[in-house]
Design an enzyme around this catalytic site. Sequence first.
Site, short mmCIF file in Angstrom:
data_model
loop_
_atom_site.label_atom_id
_atom_site.label_comp_id
_atom_site.label_asym_id
_atom_site.label_seq_id
_atom_site.Cartn_x
_atom_site.Cartn_y
_atom_site.Cartn_z
N GLU A 1 0.96 -1.36 0.08
CA GLU A 1 -0.30 0.28 -0.03
C GLU A 1 1.03 1.65 0.13
O GLU A 1 0.53 2.51 -0.26
CB GLU A 1 -1.05 0.04 1.29
CG GLU A 1 -1.84 -0.79 1.25
CD GLU A 1 -2.32 -2.40 0.83
OE1 GLU A 1 -0.94 -3.35 2.01
OE2 GLU A 1 -2.98 -3.00 0.74
N HIS B 1 -13.02 -5.51 7.42
CA HIS B 1 -13.10 -5.27 5.71
C HIS B 1 -14.70 -4.30 5.97
O HIS B 1 -15.56 -4.40 4.95
CB HIS B 1 -13.24 -7.03 5.62
CG HIS B 1 -12.37 -7.19 5.11
ND1 HIS B 1 -11.28 -8.34 5.98
CD2 HIS B 1 -11.33 -7.52 4.13
CE1 HIS B 1 -10.54 -8.69 5.91
NE2 HIS B 1 -10.04 -8.34 4.22
#
Lengths: 331, 325
Positions: free
Chosen positions: B60, B127
């Site tokens: 990321e 999530h």
Amino acid sequence: MSKKAAKAEVGAVGKAAWLAIMRSMMLARLAEERLVRLYHQGKIFGGVYTGIGQEAIGAATTAACGEHDLFTPCIRNMTVHLGRGECVLNVFRQYLGRATGPTRGRDGNVHYGNMKNGVYAMISHLGAMLPVLVGGVMARRRRGMDTVGIAYIGDGATSTGDFHEAVNFAAVNDVPVIFLIENNKYAYSTPNSDQFRCKRLADRAAGYGIEGVCADGNDAVGLHLLTRELVAGLRAKPRAMLMECDTLRMRGHGEHDDASYVPRELVEEYAKRDPIRAAWERLMKEGVVPREALDQLERACREEVDRAYHQALNEPPPDPATLLDGVYADA
Amino acid sequence: MPEITYLEGIRLGLQRLMRERPEVVLYGEDVGAFGGAFKVTLGLQEEFGKDRVFDTPISESAILGSAVGMATQGLRPVVELQFVDFGMTAVHHLLNNAATTHYRTGIPVPMTVRAPCGGGFGGGPFHSEELESLFCLMPGLKVVYPAFPSDARGLIYSSVMDPNPVVFLENKYLYRHVKEIVPQSFEPVPLGAARVCRAGRDAVVLTYGAMVHEALRAAEQLASDGGYEVMVVDLRTLKPYDADTVLTAVAATNRVLIAHEGWRTNGFGAELSALVADRAFHLLDAPVRRVAAPDVPVPFAPELENAYRPNADKIATALLELMEY
Ligand SMILES: Cc1ncc(C[n+]2csc(CCOP(=O)(O)OP(=O)(O)O)c2C)c(N)n1
């Protein structure tokens, strides 16, 4: 390389190029010595972090690059800025927080750049400029430029996650970037022995499937010759690589730090290998640059630093009314 | 006119951008041939090639950091975080690199970060997060959060064309749950403009993302049960947000409910509530109410997640209390 071959190579680079490298180093040394004095006189707002003793690296490597190449300098890299054409005046404007400076007083000391020279302005976060450089080089190459990048980073910053991600990202995408590690043996007060376990940081290259080389970071002449070769190699066959330069930080982390944790013998050893004196002597000995030219260069640098400081001092600070300007770019 | 989902709206916006703008590149984890974890980018690599749509390592920081580098060299990168939750491993690139560059150096950073958010499907703590208020804290970022397929299409277009770093939040629950019949061609939807998506005079729900649809359902319920006419305002852009539309809505209704899917403390509702207190205090007939998630990690089990997540019933209950104040 034999002594004779090396001498021929030094000669082939030419006097002008060596003088340019000497100029970056001398200007940086003189400017930073001035900044150090100003700091201790209480005339600088904020900290002063110098690259004294490490000038060869930025000067020798930028001089081996081309117009479209990209760079992310770090704390010790005034010679990257100067080597790419930044003027000392902008350096003083930056340190003095002038409205006329590269960041117009919005950021200080080493956090400046100049995209005309292909130089990014660093943020403080160690390692965070590495993926930025990789992306920048990818973008320029997509746009048809034959760009190579050099990312300068300290030994301590190799322990960040960003270092790993950026090196792997560049390796996977064959992005021509040299991750140039300036191993000055200390990260603030932390020695190499508390920072990593590998023998040499360049050894890590194998883990990324790329090449790693080691070099003497205090030898501007050797470093320049080596970098020319590496950059040509990366242009011919784009790929990432690690380059570890051995050097020593000759002052504290910043001027607030007396660096008493660095053994005196180590400092004495590297004092004997001062990069500016070493290059000066070698270039004279090999007969590429005469003493008078170097003397003259030094005088000119002194005058330039003096002039730049006084001019910056007389320039205006930013107007508080501009505080909110430029948070967003206009559509 | 075709019927499209929210997810297809984003894809259509991206596709048009990539057809019109050679400087747009798109990358992230599994976004290439696979089409991304949610298939938003499905077919784009096929149409535009690996050169413009490509997969990355699970990095990321490298994704967000390289996008800053690209955006400052003439490209318009659009990067996908597989889930907004994972962007937190690299958030310094948004806060410190992307968002400060123009202010410090004058160089624009036209990059867009697409980030799937939100819960309601058993995603559990890692999530399902809603992190818009974190991004809204960062000076120099724009934060966009569509609720409808047409807005998803028009807002992704404007986000990518904006000269600033934009965090484009996508609600995972809405991806396939909302559909809309839309014209084939579209106008970009401007950033910073809210939309009144239901008229009303008795109260207003200020909301965005998945809660827009819950608020609309709650408003229906109040209309049929109590005869109340509740206005619903979809903010669409959270930073910079459309204070004018909010204040006009408050003036027209005098009762304010703020609904969002994410956490209450320091949530975006706190900002809206402060705006109303500051600029519309004299217009209020009741205290400002908030329906938001409680300050706990997003729980997994359906019983817990239902208790956690705001929905139409909770909004309707709060609205009734607001009306009866
Ligand atoms: C992510 C991050 N953590 C901590 C710091 C604070 N810090 C600034 S410089 C420094 C030491 C850096 O050491 P090194 O990378 O070896 O570079 P050098 O200073 O020796 O040139 C530290 C810890 C920082 N700037 N960024």
